[in-house]
Write an enzyme that holds these catalytic residues in place. Structure first.
Site, short mmCIF file in Angstrom:
data_model
loop_
_atom_site.label_atom_id
_atom_site.label_comp_id
_atom_site.label_asym_id
_atom_site.label_seq_id
_atom_site.Cartn_x
_atom_site.Cartn_y
_atom_site.Cartn_z
N GLU A 63 0.83 -1.21 0.00
CA GLU A 63 0.00 0.00 0.00
C GLU A 63 0.86 1.26 0.00
O GLU A 63 0.57 2.22 -0.71
CB GLU A 63 -0.94 -0.02 1.21
CG GLU A 63 -1.97 1.07 1.18
CD GLU A 63 -2.94 0.98 0.02
OE1 GLU A 63 -3.08 1.99 -0.71
OE2 GLU A 63 -3.55 -0.09 -0.18
N GLU A 70 1.73 6.27 -7.17
CA GLU A 70 0.65 7.19 -7.60
C GLU A 70 1.13 8.64 -7.56
O GLU A 70 0.87 9.40 -8.49
CB GLU A 70 -0.57 7.03 -6.70
CG GLU A 70 -1.38 5.79 -6.99
CD GLU A 70 -2.64 5.71 -6.15
OE1 GLU A 70 -2.87 6.59 -5.27
OE2 GLU A 70 -3.41 4.76 -6.36
#
Length: 119
Positions: A63, A70
């Site tokens: 994560e 991102e």
């Protein structure tokens, strides 16, 4: 030595940023907490704890890497681009695989204990 110690503050700042800004990280952290409570309740063995700890670490790490990817893609490609979307989707897919694997490990460990407890 100062640089080494300063590196920890950067890492901690990254964890704080990700936890504050990423709902999925909060969900994974809450899941890790609940699984840890369940492990304590069911008195997991040493080897079972190793699998649970490794699973939690891999999911949280995935994560965090997804968040970093991102942000990097947003930096280098602020406009919507098909290749940027693929990069983000693949990174999210890695998190999904890690989470599914962790869930599978959890099921293998906890289902027999739940069935034994219910009997």
């Amino acid at each position: 030595m100062r640089k080494f110690i300063k590196g920890f503050s950067y890492a901690f700042a990254g964890l704080v940023y990700a936890f504050k800004s990423q709902l999925n990280l909060k969900v994974h952290a809450l899941s890790a907490f609940v699984v840890s409570l369940a492990g304590y309740w069911f008195k997991l063995s040493y080897s079972e704890w190793l699998w649970i700890i490794a699973s939690i670490g891999i999911v949280l790490m995935a994560e965090l890497l997804n968040t970093a990817i991102e942000k990097l893609v947003d930096l280098v490609s602020p406009e919507i681009h098909p290749k940027a979307k693929i990069i983000k989707d693949v990174a999210a897919g890695a998190v999904l695989i890690a989470a599914i694997t962790a869930a599978g490990i959890g099921l293998v460990i906890f289902i027999p204990k739940i069935l034994q407890y219910a009997a």
